[in-house]
Design an enzyme around this catalytic site. Structure first.
Site, mmCIF file in Angstrom:
data_model
loop_
_atom_site.group_PDB
_atom_site.id
_atom_site.type_symbol
_atom_site.label_atom_id
_atom_site.label_comp_id
_atom_site.label_asym_id
_atom_site.label_seq_id
_atom_site.Cartn_x
_atom_site.Cartn_y
_atom_site.Cartn_z
ATOM 1 N NE ARG A 123 -2.419 1.138 3.693
ATOM 2 C CZ ARG A 123 -3.202 1.446 4.720
ATOM 3 N NH1 ARG A 123 -4.511 1.443 4.568
ATOM 4 N NH2 ARG A 123 -2.701 1.723 5.889
ATOM 5 C CB THR A 127 -1.973 7.329 -3.214
ATOM 6 O OG1 THR A 127 -1.410 5.996 -3.275
ATOM 7 C CG2 THR A 127 -1.016 8.312 -3.862
ATOM 8 C CG ASP A 223 1.951 -2.532 9.458
ATOM 9 O OD1 ASP A 223 2.027 -1.649 8.598
ATOM 10 O OD2 ASP A 223 2.179 -3.751 9.214
ATOM 11 C CG ASP A 226 5.375 -2.987 10.718
ATOM 12 O OD1 ASP A 226 5.878 -3.506 9.701
ATOM 13 O OD2 ASP A 226 5.244 -1.762 10.873
HETATM 14 N N1 URA Z 1 -2.950 -2.480 7.295
HETATM 15 C C1 URA Z 1 -2.614 -2.829 8.558
HETATM 16 O O1 URA Z 1 -1.711 -3.618 8.773
HETATM 17 N N2 URA Z 1 -3.309 -2.284 9.578
HETATM 18 C C2 URA Z 1 -4.326 -1.415 9.396
HETATM 19 O O2 URA Z 1 -4.929 -0.967 10.360
HETATM 20 C C3 URA Z 1 -4.649 -1.059 8.065
HETATM 21 C C4 URA Z 1 -3.955 -1.608 7.034
#
Ligand code: URA
Length: 232
Positions: A123, A127, A223, A226
Site C-alpha cells: 500500500r 495515496t 500494522d 509489522d
Molecule cells: N494495514 C494494517 O496492517 N493495519 C491497518 O490498520 C490497516 C492496514
C-alpha cells in the site's frame, strides 16, 4: 435468510447503503478471546503469530461452509457409507504478501489439499492505493474457488485489486478471510463486486469502527505485517 444462512448480507453501520455481498462477522467467544490478545499492544510477535494462526483456522471453518463437494461412497468395516469429497479442481488459497503469509498455515490446516498462489501487494502510504509487485498464480483459474487471505480489510483497495486479478483469470467464486474489517473497506469492495455476477464473501473476526486519517483501522491492531514479522 438470516435465520438459516450464517453468511448473511452485511447491512452494517454508518448508514452506508450496501448491496448484498455476503459478509460474515464470526461471533464466537474463542474468536473474540484470541482477537483481544492480538489487539493488545503488549503481545509480542511469536504470540501474535501463534494466535493469528489459530484465529484463521476458526475463521476458515466458517469461510469454507460453501466449499464444493462431490458425493462419494466408502466402505467402512461394517458396510457402505455415503459421504462427500472436495471437488476438483482443488480450491486455491491466496495469501496477500506480506501479512497474509501469517494466515497461510492456519488456512491450509483445514484445507490441506488446496493449492496456494501468491500475490504481493504494497500500500502506498501517501495515496493509500495498492500496488502489485508480484504474482505467482495459475494462468487459468476457470472453475476455481479461491480463498484470499488479507488480515486487514482497511480501505479495501488491496483486497479489491486481488479479487479482480482472480476474476480476470477465470475464478468464479472468491471468499476473503480477514482478521479485521473496517466499514469503509467493506463498502468499497461491495460497491465493486455486489453486481459482478460471481459470488464474493468476506469472513472476518470483527467489524471495527472506522479508518483513521492514515488508513489504519480503529481500534484495529496496528500494522499486521509489522506485528507478525517486525517493523520494515
Ligand atoms: N494495514 C494494517 O496492517 N493495519 C491497518 O490498520 C490497516 C492496514
Amino acid at each position: 435468510m438470516a435465520g438459516t444462512d450464517p453468511l448473511v448480507p452485511f447491512t452494517g453501520p454508518h448508514e452506508i447503503p450496501l448491496a448484498p455481498m455476503k459478509t460474515l462477522v464470526v461471533d464466537h467467544p474463542l474468536v473474540a478471546h484470541k482477537l483481544t490478545t492480538l489487539r493488545d499492544e503488549r503481545t509480542d510477535s511469536p504470540t501474535f503469530r501463534r494466535l493469528a494462526d489459530e484465529l484463521v483456522t476458526l475463521l476458515a471453518y466458517e469461510a469454507t461452509r460453501d466449499v464444493r463437494v462431490t458425493d462419494a461412497t466408502v466402505t467402512t468395516p461394517v458396510g457402505p457409507a455415503q459421504g462427500v469429497r472436495l471437488t476438483r479442481p482443488a480450491p486455491l488459497v491466496v495469501p496477500i504478501l506480506r501479512a497474509g503469509l501469517g494466515m497461510l498455515d492456519g488456512m491450509t490446516r483445514l484445507l490441506p489439499t488446496a493449492e496456494v498462489g501468491f500475490i504481493g501487494m504494497i500500500r502506498d502510504e501517501g495515496t493509500l492505493k495498492a500496488q502489485t509487485y508480484a504474482t505467482r498464480l495459475p494462468e487459468d483459474l476457470s472453475g476455481r474457488q479461491c480463498f484470499v487471505l488479507d488480515p486487514m480489510l482497511a480501505t479495501g483497495g488491496t483486497l479489491a485489486a486481488a479479487i479482480q486479478l482472480l476474476f480476470d483469470r477465470g475464478a468464479d467464486d472468491v471468499t476473503a478471510i480477514c482478521l479485521l474489517a473496517a466499514p469503509e473497506g467493506l463498502a468499497y469492495v461491495e460497491s465493486l463486486f455486489a453486481d459482478y455476477g460471481n459470488p464474493v464473501r468476506v469472513v472476518t473476526a470483527a467489524l471495527d469502527e472506522r479508518l483513521n486519517e492514515h488508513g489504519y483501522i480503529v481500534p484495529g491492531l496496528g500494522d499486521a505485517g509489522d506485528r507478525l514479522y517486525g517493523v520494515v
